[in-house]
Design an enzyme around this catalytic site. Structure first.
Site, PDB file in Angstrom:
ATOM      1  N   TRP A   1      -0.235  13.920   3.551  1.00 31.84           N
ATOM      2  CA  TRP A   1      -0.775  13.073   4.610  1.00 31.84           C
ATOM      3  C   TRP A   1       0.296  12.720   5.644  1.00 31.84           C
ATOM      4  O   TRP A   1      -0.013  12.502   6.808  1.00 31.84           O
ATOM      5  CB  TRP A   1      -1.351  11.782   4.019  1.00 31.84           C
ATOM      6  CG  TRP A   1      -2.644  11.978   3.305  1.00 31.84           C
ATOM      7  CD1 TRP A   1      -3.908  11.760   3.791  1.00 31.84           C
ATOM      8  CD2 TRP A   1      -2.829  12.469   1.973  1.00 31.84           C
ATOM      9  NE1 TRP A   1      -4.843  12.077   2.843  1.00 31.84           N
ATOM     10  CE2 TRP A   1      -4.212  12.519   1.713  1.00 31.84           C
ATOM     11  CE3 TRP A   1      -1.953  12.871   0.948  1.00 31.84           C
ATOM     12  CZ2 TRP A   1      -4.740  12.940   0.496  1.00 31.84           C
ATOM     13  CZ3 TRP A   1      -2.481  13.295  -0.260  1.00 31.84           C
ATOM     14  CH2 TRP A   1      -3.864  13.330  -0.469  1.00 31.84           C
TER      15      TRP A   1
ATOM     16  N   HIS B   1      -9.691   1.756   0.753  1.00 36.96           N
ATOM     17  CA  HIS B   1      -9.401   2.545   1.949  1.00 36.96           C
ATOM     18  C   HIS B   1     -10.676   2.476   2.800  1.00 36.96           C
ATOM     19  O   HIS B   1     -11.684   3.111   2.479  1.00 36.96           O
ATOM     20  CB  HIS B   1      -9.124   4.006   1.582  1.00 36.96           C
ATOM     21  CG  HIS B   1      -7.755   4.274   1.057  1.00 36.96           C
ATOM     22  ND1 HIS B   1      -7.256   3.669  -0.067  1.00 36.96           N
ATOM     23  CD2 HIS B   1      -6.764   5.108   1.512  1.00 36.96           C
ATOM     24  CE1 HIS B   1      -6.032   4.111  -0.289  1.00 36.96           C
ATOM     25  NE2 HIS B   1      -5.705   4.976   0.652  1.00 36.96           N
TER      26      HIS B   1
ATOM     27  N   HIS C   1       0.856  -1.192   0.000  1.00 39.37           N
ATOM     28  CA  HIS C   1       0.000   0.000   0.000  1.00 39.37           C
ATOM     29  C   HIS C   1       0.892   1.243   0.000  1.00 39.37           C
ATOM     30  O   HIS C   1       1.485   1.597   1.013  1.00 39.37           O
ATOM     31  CB  HIS C   1      -0.909   0.005   1.231  1.00 39.37           C
ATOM     32  CG  HIS C   1      -1.934   1.102   1.240  1.00 39.37           C
ATOM     33  ND1 HIS C   1      -3.297   0.850   1.210  1.00 39.37           N
ATOM     34  CD2 HIS C   1      -1.815   2.449   1.295  1.00 39.37           C
ATOM     35  CE1 HIS C   1      -3.955   2.004   1.238  1.00 39.37           C
ATOM     36  NE2 HIS C   1      -3.068   2.984   1.288  1.00 39.37           N
TER      37      HIS C   1
ATOM     38  N   GLU D   1     -10.880   4.478   7.609  1.00 35.16           N
ATOM     39  CA  GLU D   1      -9.665   5.141   8.104  1.00 35.16           C
ATOM     40  C   GLU D   1     -10.081   6.344   8.947  1.00 35.16           C
ATOM     41  O   GLU D   1      -9.902   7.503   8.579  1.00 35.16           O
ATOM     42  CB  GLU D   1      -8.758   5.567   6.954  1.00 35.16           C
ATOM     43  CG  GLU D   1      -7.392   6.031   7.433  1.00 35.16           C
ATOM     44  CD  GLU D   1      -6.475   6.498   6.320  1.00 35.16           C
ATOM     45  OE1 GLU D   1      -5.321   6.820   6.623  1.00 35.16           O
ATOM     46  OE2 GLU D   1      -6.911   6.558   5.153  1.00 35.16           O
TER      47      GLU D   1
ATOM     48  N   ASP E   1       2.628   3.295   2.973  1.00 37.72           N
ATOM     49  CA  ASP E   1       1.527   4.220   2.691  1.00 37.72           C
ATOM     50  C   ASP E   1       1.990   5.498   2.001  1.00 37.72           C
ATOM     51  O   ASP E   1       1.571   5.792   0.895  1.00 37.72           O
ATOM     52  CB  ASP E   1       0.730   4.553   3.955  1.00 37.72           C
ATOM     53  CG  ASP E   1      -0.648   5.117   3.650  1.00 37.72           C
ATOM     54  OD1 ASP E   1      -0.993   5.243   2.470  1.00 37.72           O
ATOM     55  OD2 ASP E   1      -1.397   5.417   4.591  1.00 37.72           O
TER      56      ASP E   1
ATOM     57  N   HIS F   1       1.255   5.313  -2.129  1.00 42.67           N
ATOM     58  CA  HIS F   1       0.713   6.295  -3.083  1.00 42.67           C
ATOM     59  C   HIS F   1       1.870   6.890  -3.873  1.00 42.67           C
ATOM     60  O   HIS F   1       2.418   7.938  -3.521  1.00 42.67           O
ATOM     61  CB  HIS F   1      -0.065   7.384  -2.336  1.00 42.67           C
ATOM     62  CG  HIS F   1      -1.305   6.887  -1.674  1.00 42.67           C
ATOM     63  ND1 HIS F   1      -2.552   6.962  -2.266  1.00 42.67           N
ATOM     64  CD2 HIS F   1      -1.506   6.288  -0.476  1.00 42.67           C
ATOM     65  CE1 HIS F   1      -3.463   6.441  -1.459  1.00 42.67           C
ATOM     66  NE2 HIS F   1      -2.843   6.025  -0.357  1.00 42.67           N
TER      67      HIS F   1
ATOM     68  N   GLN G   1      -9.688   9.308  -4.713  1.00 45.38           N
ATOM     69  CA  GLN G   1      -9.286  10.005  -3.491  1.00 45.38           C
ATOM     70  C   GLN G   1     -10.371  10.942  -2.977  1.00 45.38           C
ATOM     71  O   GLN G   1     -10.575  11.075  -1.776  1.00 45.38           O
ATOM     72  CB  GLN G   1      -8.006  10.809  -3.747  1.00 45.38           C
ATOM     73  CG  GLN G   1      -7.526  11.664  -2.585  1.00 45.38           C
ATOM     74  CD  GLN G   1      -7.067  10.853  -1.393  1.00 45.38           C
ATOM     75  OE1 GLN G   1      -5.957  10.364  -1.358  1.00 45.38           O
ATOM     76  NE2 GLN G   1      -7.930  10.691  -0.385  1.00 45.38           N
TER      77      GLN G   1
END
Length: 415
Positions: free
Chosen positions: A315, A210, A55, A213, A309, A57, A152
């Site tokens: 983030w 996702h 996982h 979360e 991640d 991005h 997203q």
């Protein structure tokens, strides 16, 4: 041409000390093997299958650096989601590729050979997706990349989001993604989960959502996701990422769900460093860890893996692709350190990740498979985990991706 690697400690092959590689494949694992045009002495080091980051991005990596002073200040998940739309309008395919290559280098240079990347497709130009599809092909000799079509900004929060996800699947994305807890109301979150499963079945794709979360214990989209894939017999192709709220759920609910998770075969991915940073923001004390129930999943053989991640994005300002750091943090947060747990803890960044990505058939140190493995600076799982051992070498199809010397001192400390 064949190569025999000798004097190693082979993870999951207790009595084996040698690996024979021929034409890029593992021909034999054991002791005193015949053959080998070239001999490589592993000097007692631990050998395991390459790290898997299930996982990440890649279209976001190093974007915080690019944002400069405009990056996230509060450190909350939702501030980052709000910052992203404005910035992504300035993205170019070449810019995304350039930053993503840095992220890939970060990971591959530290032992990763498989990455699942979530790519934002709530963008009618598909800039990030186009970049990632190109990179998947261009980088295939050093890393395997799975691409998740990830909305997203939401399938429904973003007008036309569902249609963009479907188009991304047609363009070549490998997995259907979603973010139901970000939709404008529970009804739309539930609708998006139905859409995710329907699209996966329609296009024969994997699922990675996702999911929940958030610290809100009423966020239970994982229950619906699991029910749908259970009924469709699609659980072994489905992953729920994050599921932070499940870590805050009461035991009565959690234990009921454990049984349903086992029946469906669904997988889970936890992101220890990032969710420890993002979650619990509204808590004073006691403050939640932001982690799903990793220990309980392991005890019940429910597939679960750790992931990086983010690397330097809105983030999460940190991250460097070091999966041993991710493992170290995850073991502390999940309190997984009993001797029998440490013995298999490397699975959380390797074999368990392969289960979550549905690549078990092609992954691992087994006869006939590609000779993909890494050599760690230690002689046992306990040793490498306790010392956060470096990766001394990464081998792919029998050839070195990189190799480096053990750490040495010009002037040694004397006691």
């Amino acid at each position: 041409m064949s190569t025999k690697f000798i004097n190693g400690r082979i993870y999951k092959h207790e009595d084996a000390t040698e690996i024979l590689v021929e034409d890029g494949k593992i021909k034999a694992i054991g002791q005193n093997l015949e053959g080998g045009d070239e001999i490589v002495d592993l000097k007692g080091k631990l050998v395991t299958a390459p790290y898997v980051d299930p996982h990440l991005h890649l279209d976001y990596v190093y974007t915080l650096e690019a944002m400069g002073a405009q990056g996230a200040k509060s450190g909350t998940l939702f501030e980052a989601i709000e910052l992203w739309p404005e910035f992504k309008r300035s993205l170019t395919v070449e810019g995304v590729k350039e930053r993503a290559k840095r992220g890939i280098y970060d990971e591959v240079s530290q032992g990763v050979q498989t990455i699942r990347t979530h790519v934002d497709v709530t963008d009618p130009t598909f800039t990030g997706l186009k970049a990632m599809l190109e990179l998947k092909d261009e980088m295939k000799d050093i890393v395997d990349i799975q691409i998740v079509a990830f909305p997203q900004e939401g399938m429904y929060t973003y007008r036309g989001g569902k249609e963009l996800v479907e188009e991304a699947l047609k363009m070549g994305a490998d997995c259907v993604g979603g973010i139901p807890h970000y939709e404008p109301a529970r009804e739309f979150g539930e609708r998006s989960v139905h859409d995710i499963v329907d699209l996966a079945i329609k296009y024969d794709k994997l699922i990675d959502v996702h999911c929940d979360e958030t610290d809100d214990v009423q966020s239970r989209f994982v229950e619906l996701l699991n029910a749908l894939v259970l009924m469709e017999d699609y659980g072994t192709r489905t992953t729920a990422s994050h599921t932070c709220s499940f870590g805050s759920a009461d035991d009565s609910y959690a234990f009921r769900m454990f049984d349903l998770f086992k029946r469906s075969g669904i997988s889970f991915i936890a992101c220890p460093t990032e969710n420890a940073y993002l979650q619990g923001r509204q808590d004073t004390y006691p403050k939640r860890r932001g982690l799903t129930r990793v220990k309980e999943f392991l005890e019940r053989d429910i597939p679960v893996a750790f992931a990086q991640d983010s690397i330097n994005d809105p983030w999460y300002p940190m991250g460097n692709g070091n999966m041993m750091n991710i493992l170290d943090n995850g073991l502390h947060l999940a309190q997984i350190m009993a001797p029998h747990e440490i013995e298999t803890a490397l699975d959380l960044i390797s074999y368990q990740g392969a289960r979550c990505l549905s690549i078990e058939d092609s992954y691992g140190l087994n006869l006939g498979k590609d000779a993909n493995f890494i050599i760690l600076d230690g002689d046992s799982p306990y040793d490498v985990i306790r010392n956060r051992a470096e990766v001394l070498a990464s081998v792919r199809k029998g050839e070195y991706l990189f190799k480096k010397a053990e750490r040495r001192f010009d002037i040694s400390l004397k006691l």
